[in-house]
Design a protein around this motif. Structure first.
Motif, PDB file in Angstrom:
ATOM      1  N   LYS A  86      27.869 -14.455  15.777  1.00  0.00           N
ATOM      2  CA  LYS A  86      27.026 -15.467  15.119  1.00  0.00           C
ATOM      3  C   LYS A  86      25.825 -15.833  16.009  1.00  0.00           C
ATOM      4  O   LYS A  86      24.717 -16.057  15.531  1.00  0.00           O
ATOM      5  CB  LYS A  86      27.888 -16.700  14.849  1.00  0.00           C
ATOM      6  N   ASN A 134      33.463 -27.028  22.436  1.00  0.00           N
ATOM      7  CA  ASN A 134      34.254 -26.433  21.336  1.00  0.00           C
ATOM      8  C   ASN A 134      33.696 -25.105  20.816  1.00  0.00           C
ATOM      9  O   ASN A 134      34.463 -24.231  20.427  1.00  0.00           O
ATOM     10  CB  ASN A 134      34.502 -27.453  20.220  1.00  0.00           C
ATOM     11  N   PHE A 135      32.356 -24.984  20.768  1.00  0.00           N
ATOM     12  CA  PHE A 135      31.750 -23.675  20.477  1.00  0.00           C
ATOM     13  C   PHE A 135      30.797 -23.430  21.646  1.00  0.00           C
ATOM     14  O   PHE A 135      29.585 -23.630  21.529  1.00  0.00           O
ATOM     15  CB  PHE A 135      31.019 -23.692  19.132  1.00  0.00           C
ATOM     16  N   TRP A 138      27.848 -20.917  20.898  1.00  0.00           N
ATOM     17  CA  TRP A 138      27.045 -21.176  19.691  1.00  0.00           C
ATOM     18  C   TRP A 138      26.277 -22.490  19.782  1.00  0.00           C
ATOM     19  O   TRP A 138      25.106 -22.578  19.401  1.00  0.00           O
ATOM     20  CB  TRP A 138      27.961 -21.156  18.463  1.00  0.00           C
ATOM     21  N   GLN A 139      26.933 -23.538  20.289  1.00  0.00           N
ATOM     22  CA  GLN A 139      26.229 -24.834  20.335  1.00  0.00           C
ATOM     23  C   GLN A 139      24.993 -24.719  21.221  1.00  0.00           C
ATOM     24  O   GLN A 139      23.939 -25.279  20.908  1.00  0.00           O
ATOM     25  CB  GLN A 139      27.143 -25.929  20.904  1.00  0.00           C
ATOM     26  N   ARG A 142      22.350 -22.475  19.438  1.00  0.00           N
ATOM     27  CA  ARG A 142      21.722 -23.149  18.300  1.00  0.00           C
ATOM     28  C   ARG A 142      20.553 -24.016  18.778  1.00  0.00           C
ATOM     29  O   ARG A 142      19.580 -24.226  18.060  1.00  0.00           O
ATOM     30  CB  ARG A 142      22.789 -24.017  17.615  1.00  0.00           C
ATOM     31  N   GLU A 231      23.871 -34.657  17.290  1.00  0.00           N
ATOM     32  CA  GLU A 231      24.839 -34.111  16.337  1.00  0.00           C
ATOM     33  C   GLU A 231      26.194 -34.579  16.847  1.00  0.00           C
ATOM     34  O   GLU A 231      26.678 -34.102  17.873  1.00  0.00           O
ATOM     35  CB  GLU A 231      24.695 -32.589  16.317  1.00  0.00           C
ATOM     36  N   SER A 264      36.623 -28.941  15.507  1.00  0.00           N
ATOM     37  CA  SER A 264      35.237 -28.731  15.093  1.00  0.00           C
ATOM     38  C   SER A 264      34.754 -29.988  14.408  1.00  0.00           C
ATOM     39  O   SER A 264      35.488 -30.612  13.637  1.00  0.00           O
ATOM     40  CB  SER A 264      35.154 -27.545  14.123  1.00  0.00           C
ATOM     41  N   CYS A 265      33.494 -30.341  14.696  1.00  0.00           N
ATOM     42  CA  CYS A 265      32.937 -31.530  14.043  1.00  0.00           C
ATOM     43  C   CYS A 265      32.918 -31.352  12.533  1.00  0.00           C
ATOM     44  O   CYS A 265      33.083 -32.315  11.791  1.00  0.00           O
ATOM     45  CB  CYS A 265      31.533 -31.813  14.578  1.00  0.00           C
ATOM     46  N   ILE A 266      32.725 -30.116  12.064  1.00  0.00           N
ATOM     47  CA  ILE A 266      32.634 -29.892  10.611  1.00  0.00           C
ATOM     48  C   ILE A 266      33.958 -29.416  10.020  1.00  0.00           C
ATOM     49  O   ILE A 266      33.981 -28.932   8.885  1.00  0.00           O
ATOM     50  CB  ILE A 266      31.505 -28.903  10.242  1.00  0.00           C
ATOM     51  N   SER A 422      28.059 -23.450   9.347  1.00  0.00           N
ATOM     52  CA  SER A 422      26.650 -23.451   9.749  1.00  0.00           C
ATOM     53  C   SER A 422      26.076 -22.039   9.656  1.00  0.00           C
ATOM     54  O   SER A 422      26.763 -21.064   9.965  1.00  0.00           O
ATOM     55  CB  SER A 422      26.494 -24.004  11.163  1.00  0.00           C
ATOM     56  N   PHE A 428      21.295 -28.048   9.573  1.00  0.00           N
ATOM     57  CA  PHE A 428      22.603 -28.546  10.002  1.00  0.00           C
ATOM     58  C   PHE A 428      22.429 -29.913  10.640  1.00  0.00           C
ATOM     59  O   PHE A 428      21.636 -30.086  11.571  1.00  0.00           O
ATOM     60  CB  PHE A 428      23.189 -27.566  11.028  1.00  0.00           C
TER      61      PHE A 428
HETATM   62  O1  LIG Z   1      31.562 -29.553  16.566  1.00  0.00           O
HETATM   63  C1  LIG Z   1      30.674 -29.017  15.847  1.00  0.00           C
HETATM   64  C2  LIG Z   1      30.912 -27.680  15.403  1.00  0.00           C
HETATM   65  C3  LIG Z   1      29.797 -26.919  14.760  1.00  0.00           C
HETATM   66  C4  LIG Z   1      30.358 -25.603  14.430  1.00  0.00           C
HETATM   67  C5  LIG Z   1      29.441 -24.702  13.721  1.00  0.00           C
HETATM   68  O2  LIG Z   1      28.238 -24.827  13.781  1.00  0.00           O
HETATM   69  O3  LIG Z   1      29.927 -23.781  13.072  1.00  0.00           O
END
Ligand SMILES: O=CCCCC(=O)O
Length: 473
Positions: A86, A134-135, A138-139, A142, A231, A264-266, A422, A428
């Motif tokens: 990703k 957590n990511f 990716w975080q 992004r 975020e 995950s936040c989402i 996302s 997002f």
């Molecule tokens: O904690 C937030 C997670 C975002 C995960 C994503 O963007 O897929």
């Protein structure tokens, strides 16, 4: 928290780091400023080339980086590999679309008495990114992909439990050929953030993390009048109506709740199911949750690994104990897995009431709370009573219900017959205490640009020529 790699699957400390001293941080900010002087003058096409090269480096390093993330924060190998893919996609997205997003946007020059008028998005300088574990790739990506595309330079303060991933990200951009110091990782604890943010050489900050961390960064940034994007947490509702394909809704509910080991936040955290289908949905959901393979995150077939930290598992246990003590029913799970590592079984709770702590907070682990409701309106009302407003999910075939949900749910993102995910192609972000600002798409890139208005009148020489010409006629 010490800066260290501690394997969540075993509890073993594998590597520790000394935080940078204040002097070392100052020196790195100085290097970032120097880098910005030249980097801001590079062309979008050059930056796109470096972003593409970074995506290629990531592809080549994919297996090693995925294993590193599994070791540092316990996500499953399959999800770690997906995360690397990703990130490469996100880098290529901005490489492909970034130059067009940065083209000057013409305005109606005639309407404002100008010969030419337009808006140009210019970089703002050194941007601090405070990112969570957590990511871990990716975080950070992004933030980095659009920020670097726009011509900014980045300083990453990553979570203290993913230091090796944080160092890899700096190395990734170096290996891709970006000019030196355009992206640096600062190995520091969270107490160092205030000093960096107050430094006049730092222009802005973005934070993904908890609401208290967001409040802290926002108040410091407010004090020194700096732009921030936040975020923060989420407790996304997942609403299932009678017209839904129940088996599919339950299947996706499991992924929506247990993705990333529930951290995950989402992730969907609160499930609102219409009374007519509540019994059947609960049965399907519980059956699928209890069938998940929980275990060694490095094993290819594992679906749920450990929680990332010992304190994270303790928090989850406290929420479940509090709810059960106040009358909630554990349909499945509700306990840790014996043995080393911070494992917790996928859990379904019913009978949640407002007195329970998890009602208005965020459970960062594989625990689903299910409400039975009599209407969509009731589901949306309870969903909206939560302080967070990040993502939201609805399962329904009914057109009227879909539009009511999209209109009324207080969330930054509304997904119908699917789960919040996302994509670089979609904005997002959240509302209320889930934060402000948007990431991804052109909106994410513009957050850290100066949208400069340019108004250009006729040249004096032309005016003079015009006067001479008319005088000689
Ligand atoms: O904690 C937030 C997670 C975002 C995960 C994503 O963007 O897929």
């Amino acid at each position: 928290m010490a800066i260290a790699t501690i394997n969540p699957a075993t509890g073993e400390t594998l590597k520790t780091y000394e935080p940078l001293t204040d002097d070392a941080v100052d020196e790195r900010i100085g290097r970032a400023v120097e880098a910005f002087r030249a980097y801001r003058l590079t062309s979008p096409q050059e930056r796109a080339g470096w972003l593409r090269a970074a995506a290629d480096v990531l592809d080549a390093d994919a297996d090693a980086v995925a294993e590193l993330m599994v070791t540092e924060m316990g996500k499953t190998l399959a999800s770690a590999k997906a995360e690397v893919g990703k990130c490469a996609k996100g880098l290529r997205y901005y490489a492909e679309h970034g130059p067009a997003m940065l083209e000057p946007r013409p305005a109606d020059a005639g309407a404002v008495g100008a010969e030419d008028a337009y808006v140009v998005h210019q970089p703002i300088g050194v941007v601090l990114a405070v990112m969570p574990w957590n990511f871990p790739l990716w975080q950070a990506m992004r933030f980095a992909a659009p920020a670097l595309m726009a011509g900014n330079v980045g300083l990453l303060k990553h979570a203290s439990n993913v230091p090796q991933t944080a160092l890899y990200i700096e190395e990734l951009f170096r290996k891709a050929g970006f000019p030196a110091d355009v992206f640096q990782t600062l190995l520091v604890g969270s107490s160092a953030v205030e000093r960096v943010l107050r430094d006049d050489r730092v222009a802005a900050a973005t934070l993904t993390g908890s609401a208290p961390a967001g409040q802290s960064v926002a108040s410091i940034a407010g004090d020194v009048l700096k732009k921030t994007v936040l975020e923060l947490g989420g407790s996304d509702p997942y609403i299932v109506m009678p017209s839904a394909d129940l088996d599919r809704a339950a299947e996706v509910a499991v992924t929506a709740r247990c993705q990333n080991n529930g951290q995950s936040c989402i992730a969907a955290k609160r499930f609102f199911v219409h009374r007519d289908v509540a019994e059947e949905f609960t049965r399907l959901f519980a059956e699928k949750l209890s069938a998940l393979v929980v275990g060694d995150p490095m094993a290819e077939d594992t679906q749920v690994g450990p929680l990332a930290t010992e304190s994270g598992r303790e928090d989850v246990e406290k929420y479940v104990a509090d709810a059960v003590g106040k009358g909630a029913t554990v349909v499945t799970g509700g306990e840790r897995v014996d043995g080393p590592g911070w494992f917790y079984r996928p859990t379904l709770l019913t009978g949640v009431t407002p007195e329970m702590d998890l009602y208005a907070e965020e459970v960062f682990g594989p625990v689903a709370a299910l409400w039975t409701v009599d209407s969509l309106e009731e589901a949306v009302e309870i969903a909206n009573s939560h302080p967070y407003g990040l993502g939201s999910n609805l399962w329904s075939e009914d057109e009227q219900e879909r539009s009511t949900f999209i209109r009324d749910v207080q969330a930054g993102m509304a997904f119908v017959n699917g789960m919040v995910t996302s994509y670089p192609e979609l904005p997002f972000g959240g509302v209320k205490q889930s934060g402000y600002g948007r990431e991804l798409t052109e909106l994410g890139m513009y957050e850290f640009t100066n949208a400069k208005t340019v108004w250009i009148g006729p040249r004096s020489s032309q005016q003079a020529e015009g006067t001479t010409a008319s005088a000689s006629e």
